[in-house]
Design an enzyme around this catalytic site. Structure first.
Site, PDB file in Angstrom:
ATOM      1  N   ARG A   1       0.059   9.086  -5.523  1.00 15.71           N
ATOM      2  CA  ARG A   1       0.566   8.537  -4.254  1.00 15.71           C
ATOM      3  C   ARG A   1       1.226   7.169  -4.428  1.00 15.71           C
ATOM      4  NH1 ARG A   1      -4.901   8.760  -3.946  1.00 15.71           N
ATOM      5  NH2 ARG A   1      -6.172   6.918  -3.521  1.00 15.71           N
TER       6      ARG A   1
ATOM      7  N   ARG B   1       0.875  -1.174   0.000  1.00 13.24           N
ATOM      8  CA  ARG B   1       0.000   0.000   0.000  1.00 13.24           C
ATOM      9  C   ARG B   1       0.915   1.227   0.000  1.00 13.24           C
ATOM     10  NH1 ARG B   1      -3.931   2.342   4.868  1.00 13.24           N
ATOM     11  NH2 ARG B   1      -4.939   3.925   3.571  1.00 13.24           N
ATOM     12  N   HIS B   2       0.520   2.278  -0.708  1.00 10.33           N
ATOM     13  CA  HIS B   2       1.255   3.560  -0.671  1.00 10.33           C
ATOM     14  C   HIS B   2       1.445   4.007   0.781  1.00 10.33           C
ATOM     15  CE1 HIS B   2      -2.398   5.459   0.603  1.00 10.33           C
ATOM     16  NE2 HIS B   2      -3.022   4.713  -0.298  1.00 10.33           N
TER      17      HIS B   2
ATOM     18  N   ARG C   1      -0.602   9.609   3.096  1.00 10.33           N
ATOM     19  CA  ARG C   1      -1.173  10.578   2.146  1.00 10.33           C
ATOM     20  C   ARG C   1      -2.097  11.524   2.903  1.00 10.33           C
ATOM     21  NH1 ARG C   1      -5.889   8.855   2.948  1.00 10.33           N
ATOM     22  NH2 ARG C   1      -6.692   6.777   2.450  1.00 10.33           N
TER      23      ARG C   1
ATOM     24  N   HIS D   1      -3.060  -0.075  -3.384  1.00 11.51           N
ATOM     25  CA  HIS D   1      -3.922   0.547  -2.367  1.00 11.51           C
ATOM     26  C   HIS D   1      -4.418  -0.492  -1.357  1.00 11.51           C
ATOM     27  CE1 HIS D   1      -4.233   4.117  -4.975  1.00 11.51           C
ATOM     28  NE2 HIS D   1      -4.112   3.211  -5.940  1.00 11.51           N
ATOM     29  N   ASP D   2      -4.995  -0.004  -0.261  1.00  9.58           N
ATOM     30  CA  ASP D   2      -5.551  -0.948   0.712  1.00  9.58           C
ATOM     31  C   ASP D   2      -6.637  -1.812   0.067  1.00  9.58           C
ATOM     32  OD1 ASP D   2      -7.392   1.133   0.575  1.00  9.58           O
ATOM     33  OD2 ASP D   2      -7.723   1.248   2.739  1.00  9.58           O
TER      34      ASP D   2
END
Ligand SMILES: *[C@@H]1O[C@H](CO)[C@@H](O)[C@H](O)[C@H]1NC(C)=O
Ligand SMILES: *[C@@H]1O[C@H](CO)[C@@H](O)[C@H](O)[C@H]1NC(C)=O
Ligand SMILES: *[C@@H]1O[C@H](CO)[C@@H](O)[C@H](O)[C@H]1NC(C)=O
Ligand SMILES: *[C@@H]1O[C@H](CO)[C@@H](O)[C@H](O)[C@H]1NC(C)=O
Length: 399
Positions: A105, A32-33, A36, A296-297
């Site tokens: 992101r 995950r990034h 943010r 992403h999540d």
């Protein structure tokens, strides 16, 4: 005679220490990034209070997020060199390959990771320039019966949630009765206002109503915490003990459970990503030794549920899928039994490592949690047989 060989075999298993016995052959990192800014455009109508200001645009990686992801890059580089999978110097793309979703992101997180993992190498981060089906967490099945199924499952899941205490707490923090949502739209009671289910093929399953509000606000608070805002600015000073955080974060886990915690739906959403990872695992020789996938999540929630991972819990974390966390598939070779093995870890920064901005290294590693697939039972070393995993993957992607 056979007994003698058997005993000899056991003796050799016991004398080869783990470091010499298991060799790392391939690693796939689904990440995950990192930190943010808050995503929701509606935070201002949820409270009369003013929100702390961020330097970066909505939904962008912050400078702190880039720093934290760089620490992850440094750690992975040290670890994979220690295991002899990576060598010193700049890796070519058949050794290390970075691939991110096209959002700022995710691209910036991958860039921060590779820049610290391989300084001065200018490693490329590959990405699509239009919506990328591998990372886009949408419903693929276009039939009406699938839509009806998803709606029915989400409704049933919503009914099981017990969030009244969390809603009371949230209304109090937000001074919700004086929010625009209440004063103008007459949505004044988080406990009794309706949650609307939004399910359309080609989009992410979604909700609008109290639980969505709860998730958006919880997300904003948790990002403020990781970013390092002073405690009296986080949730305007209302979140100061562990019980309160738990109450707050139940809104986030409840929301994610409703939209993603169903294995049929999760598999439908995550199939392109699972297929991409399966191709890397089933590939013969020509696949990179290390692949970094930055998403992403939603990608991680749906992959975990779609592939049938057993439940896990994280120590020292607010979230199930924290920013910067990684599902790390590792292929190992056992020189004693001469077989390939699979190990999967969930690797993440603890909430204090995130908030304090703690540099990571082999001596100060991120947190490791062992994961297990329901269809690939692990031994006491945390390994399951690679051949079982291959069989499982082939069955899964052929469905
Ligand atoms: C995306 O655009 C960049 C810059 O124009 C280009 O170098 C890259 O190849 C493109 N990526 C893909 C997957 O088309
Ligand atoms: C779509 O959903 C329907 C109903 O649940 C199911 O019967 C069908 O097999 C699904 N199609 C695909 C391509 O997954
Ligand atoms: C939550 O509170 C509402 C309003 O007071 C009530 O109608 C509902 O039954 C409560 N739900 C649970 C699970 O206690
Ligand atoms: C998801 O659903 C399972 C039951 O299918 C339940 O045990 C679990 O608590 C739920 N939540 C998560 C985060 O796994």
């Amino acid at each position: 005679m056979y007994m003698k060989y058997f005993l000899l075999f056991c003796a050799s298993v016991m004398t080869v220490d783990a470091e010499k016995r298991f060799h790392m052959k391939q690693v796939i990192i689904l990440s995950r990034h990192n930190v943010r800014t808050p995503l929701s455009k509606f935070l201002n109508i949820m409270t009369p209070k003013s929100w702390p200001v961020w330097k970066e645009k909505s939904g962008h990686l912050t400078a702190k997020g880039a720093l934290l992801e760089g620490y992850m890059g440094e750690f992975f580089s040290e670890w994979l060199k220690k295991e002899d999978l990576l060598k010193n110097g700049c890796p070519t793309e058949d050794v290390f390959y970075a691939y991110a979703n096209l959002k700022q992101r995710t691209k910036a997180s991958a860039k921060a990771f590779v820049n610290q993992a391989f300084p001065n190498c200018n490693i490329a981060v590959h990405h699509s320039n239009t919506t990328d089906p591998v990372f886009d967490p949408i419903i693929h099945n276009k039939t009406a019966s699938f839509k009806n199924y998803v709606v029915k499952e989400m409704k049933a899941h919503l009914k099981t949630l017990k969030l009244n205490n969390s809603y009371d707490f949230l209304e109090n923090i937000l001074d919700y009765k004086h929010s625009k949502l209440c004063e103008k739209s007459h949505q004044c009671n988080l406990k009794t206002d309706k949650n609307n289910i939004i399910v359309e093929p080609g989009t992410k399953p979604n909700l609008w109503g109290p639980i969505k509000i709860g998730n958006s606000v919880a997300d904003a608070f948790v990002m403020q915490y990781y970013e390092g805002f002073p405690m009296n600015n986080i949730a305007w000073g209302y979140l100061d003990n562990q019980e309160q955080w738990i109450q707050m974060m139940q809104l986030s886990s409840g929301y994610h459970d409703v939209i993603f915690n169903n294995s049929v739906v999760a598999m439908d959403i995550a199939k392109p990503l699972i297929k991409y990872i399966a191709d890397l695992c089933l590939g013969q020789g020509e696949v990179p030794k290390v692949t970094l996938l930055m998403g992403h999540d939603a990608n991680m929630f749906t992959l975990l549920k779609g592939m049938g991972f057993k439940r896990y819990s994280l120590i020292d974390q607010h979230e199930h899928i924290p920013v910067g966390s990684k599902i790390v598939f590792q292929k190992w070779y056992d020189v004693v039994t001469r077989r390939n093995l699979l190990k999967i870890n969930f690797i993440y920064q603890s909430k204090s490592q995130l908030r304090d901005g703690t540099p990571l290294s082999l001596n100060n590693p991120p947190q490791f949690e062992l994961l297990e697939l329901a269809n690939c039972e692990i031994d006491t070393n945390g390994f399951c047989l690679w051949s079982n995993f291959e069989y499982f993957l082939r069955t899964l992607i052929s469905k």
